[in-house]
Scaffold this motif. Structure first.
Motif, PDB file in Angstrom:
ATOM      1  N   LYS A  17       0.443  -1.084  -0.642  1.00 52.73           N
ATOM      2  CA  LYS A  17       0.109   0.109  -0.112  1.00 52.73           C
ATOM      3  C   LYS A  17       0.745   1.867   0.009  1.00 52.73           C
ATOM      4  CE  LYS A  17      -0.118  -0.603   4.984  1.00 52.73           C
ATOM      5  NZ  LYS A  17      -1.476  -0.597   6.140  1.00 52.73           N
ATOM      6  N   LEU A  18       0.197   2.683  -0.617  1.00 56.70           N
ATOM      7  CA  LEU A  18       1.159   3.758  -0.195  1.00 56.70           C
ATOM      8  C   LEU A  18       0.588   4.516   0.464  1.00 56.70           C
ATOM      9  CD1 LEU A  18       1.068   4.638  -4.261  1.00 56.70           C
ATOM     10  CD2 LEU A  18       3.055   3.971  -2.483  1.00 56.70           C
ATOM     11  N   GLU A  19       2.185   4.683   1.456  1.00 54.31           N
ATOM     12  CA  GLU A  19       0.596   6.198   2.206  1.00 54.31           C
ATOM     13  C   GLU A  19       2.206   7.116   2.243  1.00 54.31           C
ATOM     14  OE1 GLU A  19      -0.037   2.674   5.717  1.00 54.31           O
ATOM     15  OE2 GLU A  19       2.342   3.830   6.142  1.00 54.31           O
ATOM     16  N   GLY A  20       0.692   8.077   2.462  1.00 54.28           N
ATOM     17  CA  GLY A  20       1.581   9.770   2.544  1.00 54.28           C
ATOM     18  C   GLY A  20       1.677   9.934   1.264  1.00 54.28           C
ATOM     19  N   HIS A  90      16.733   4.446  -9.280  1.00 53.84           N
ATOM     20  CA  HIS A  90      15.927   3.935  -9.221  1.00 53.84           C
ATOM     21  C   HIS A  90      14.908   4.674  -8.379  1.00 53.84           C
ATOM     22  CE1 HIS A  90      18.442   3.831  -5.767  1.00 53.84           C
ATOM     23  NE2 HIS A  90      17.436   4.148  -4.449  1.00 53.84           N
ATOM     24  N   SER A  91      13.376   4.721  -8.530  1.00 53.99           N
ATOM     25  CA  SER A  91      12.904   6.236  -7.393  1.00 53.99           C
ATOM     26  C   SER A  91      12.794   6.043  -6.229  1.00 53.99           C
ATOM     27  CB  SER A  91      11.101   5.833  -8.403  1.00 53.99           C
ATOM     28  OG  SER A  91      10.839   4.677  -7.400  1.00 53.99           O
ATOM     29  N   GLU A  92      11.889   7.388  -6.310  1.00 54.94           N
ATOM     30  CA  GLU A  92      11.607   7.007  -4.384  1.00 54.94           C
ATOM     31  C   GLU A  92      10.213   6.365  -4.279  1.00 54.94           C
ATOM     32  OE1 GLU A  92      11.815  11.549  -3.630  1.00 54.94           O
ATOM     33  OE2 GLU A  92       9.716  11.625  -5.400  1.00 54.94           O
ATOM     34  N   LEU A  93       9.936   5.079  -5.118  1.00 58.23           N
ATOM     35  CA  LEU A  93       8.810   5.536  -4.969  1.00 58.23           C
ATOM     36  C   LEU A  93       9.380   4.053  -3.144  1.00 58.23           C
ATOM     37  CD1 LEU A  93       5.261   4.754  -5.002  1.00 58.23           C
ATOM     38  CD2 LEU A  93       6.831   2.100  -6.891  1.00 58.23           C
ATOM     39  N   TYR A  94       9.913   3.386  -2.925  1.00 54.64           N
ATOM     40  CA  TYR A  94      10.148   2.189  -2.093  1.00 54.64           C
ATOM     41  C   TYR A  94       9.410   3.462  -0.590  1.00 54.64           C
ATOM     42  CZ  TYR A  94      14.415   4.299  -0.894  1.00 54.64           C
ATOM     43  OH  TYR A  94      15.819   5.357  -0.702  1.00 54.64           O
ATOM     44  N   ARG A  95       9.707   4.978  -0.846  1.00 51.60           N
ATOM     45  CA  ARG A  95      10.022   5.419   0.630  1.00 51.60           C
ATOM     46  C   ARG A  95       8.979   5.907   1.132  1.00 51.60           C
ATOM     47  NH1 ARG A  95      15.105   8.261   0.481  1.00 51.60           N
ATOM     48  NH2 ARG A  95      16.105   8.575  -0.712  1.00 51.60           N
ATOM     49  N   HIS A  96       7.722   5.210  -0.438  1.00 54.60           N
ATOM     50  CA  HIS A  96       5.990   5.645   0.586  1.00 54.60           C
ATOM     51  C   HIS A  96       5.770   4.686   0.420  1.00 54.60           C
ATOM     52  CE1 HIS A  96       7.402  10.056  -0.517  1.00 54.60           C
ATOM     53  NE2 HIS A  96       7.331   9.640  -1.495  1.00 54.60           N
TER      54      HIS A  96
END
Length: 255
Positions: A17-20, A90-96
């Protein structure tokens, strides 16, 4: 769309899931897979083999990469112990991204991505050249430098020798290096590993690979994220139509 994630004790990952919020100007906001994931409470993962499929550009590889990095794997591939970097792409998607985990923790794991596999192989050879470990690292990959094998042979050496079971294996378009016969050999090895309590999360375009028994196939598209039988994917349908009547489709294509 609200989805309830049911924790299944024998899976290592049970949902994402995506948070923030993502940065307003991030290109990630334009990827269909990410746009639809943002609208979901969570995307449940309920099978030992999960495929993400869809057209080029929908965000399959970006999502799979984010799952891998969020789980501690090196962005360019390898195990959680690999920490090399040739390019920060790599993208910053993993942070969210929040990965929902099951009750058990995997004992083995690998992130295999076709586009940077060369860099992983180079890093393995470099670590062995340093001689820091009394047992050469390449022994875990079949004993022969993966650079001395073809792309497909090195892929299979990795899967057949390094993947040991009780593992989480995240693969990004593994079919890129494999012939149809090697794809079926990969599926045979996957079945062995699934029976040894392993879990696979895979992005793919291969209608052969997505036919793996009891796998869940998520189609990512402009319309949403949906679980469908592999026979209902465009990949399977178009391939089947072509194989049934190649001359007809070619004539239509070139007219």
């Amino acid at each position: 769309m609200e989805v309830t994630v049911t924790v299944i004790s024998d899976l290592y990952i049970t949902g994402i899931k995506l948070e923030g919020g993502l940065p307003e100007r991030s290109y990630l906001n334009e990827l269909p897979a990410i746009k639809h994931l943002k609208q979901m409470e969570a995307l449940p993962i309920t099978r030992r083999v999960t495929f993400f499929v869809g057209e080029n550009g929908v965000g399959k590889s970006t999502l799979v990469e984010a799952i891998a990095v969020a789980m501690g794997f090196n962005p360019e591939g390898g195990t959680i112990n690999f920490n090399f970097s040739t390019e920060e792409s790599h993208s910053e998607l993993y942070r969210h991204l929040t990965v929902c985990k099951g009750m058990k923790r995997h004992k083995d794991g690998f992130f295999l991505r076709a586009e940077s596999f060369y860099n992983v192989v180079t890093n393995i050879d470099a670590m062995d050249a340093e001689g820091m470990d009394p047992v050469p690292l390449i022994d875990s990959y079949g004993g022969v430098s993966l650079h001395k094998q073809s792309h497909g042979e090195s892929f299979m050496s990795l899967v057949e020798n390094r993947f040991g079971g009780n593992g989480l294996y995240i693969l990004d378009e593994p079919e890129a290096a494999l012939s149809p016969a090697r794809l079926m050999r990969l599926m045979y090895r996957m079945d062995e590993l699934v029976k040894r309590n392993s879990q696979f999360i895979i992005s793919t375009h291969s209608p052969i690979l997505m036919a793996f028994p009891e796998a869940e196939v998520f189609v990512l598209s402009e319309e949403g994220i949906s679980a469908v039988p592999y026979q209902e994917t465009d990949h399977f349908r178009i391939t089947k139509e072509f194989m049934n009547a190649p001359e007809k489709l070619l004539r239509y294509l070139f007219e």
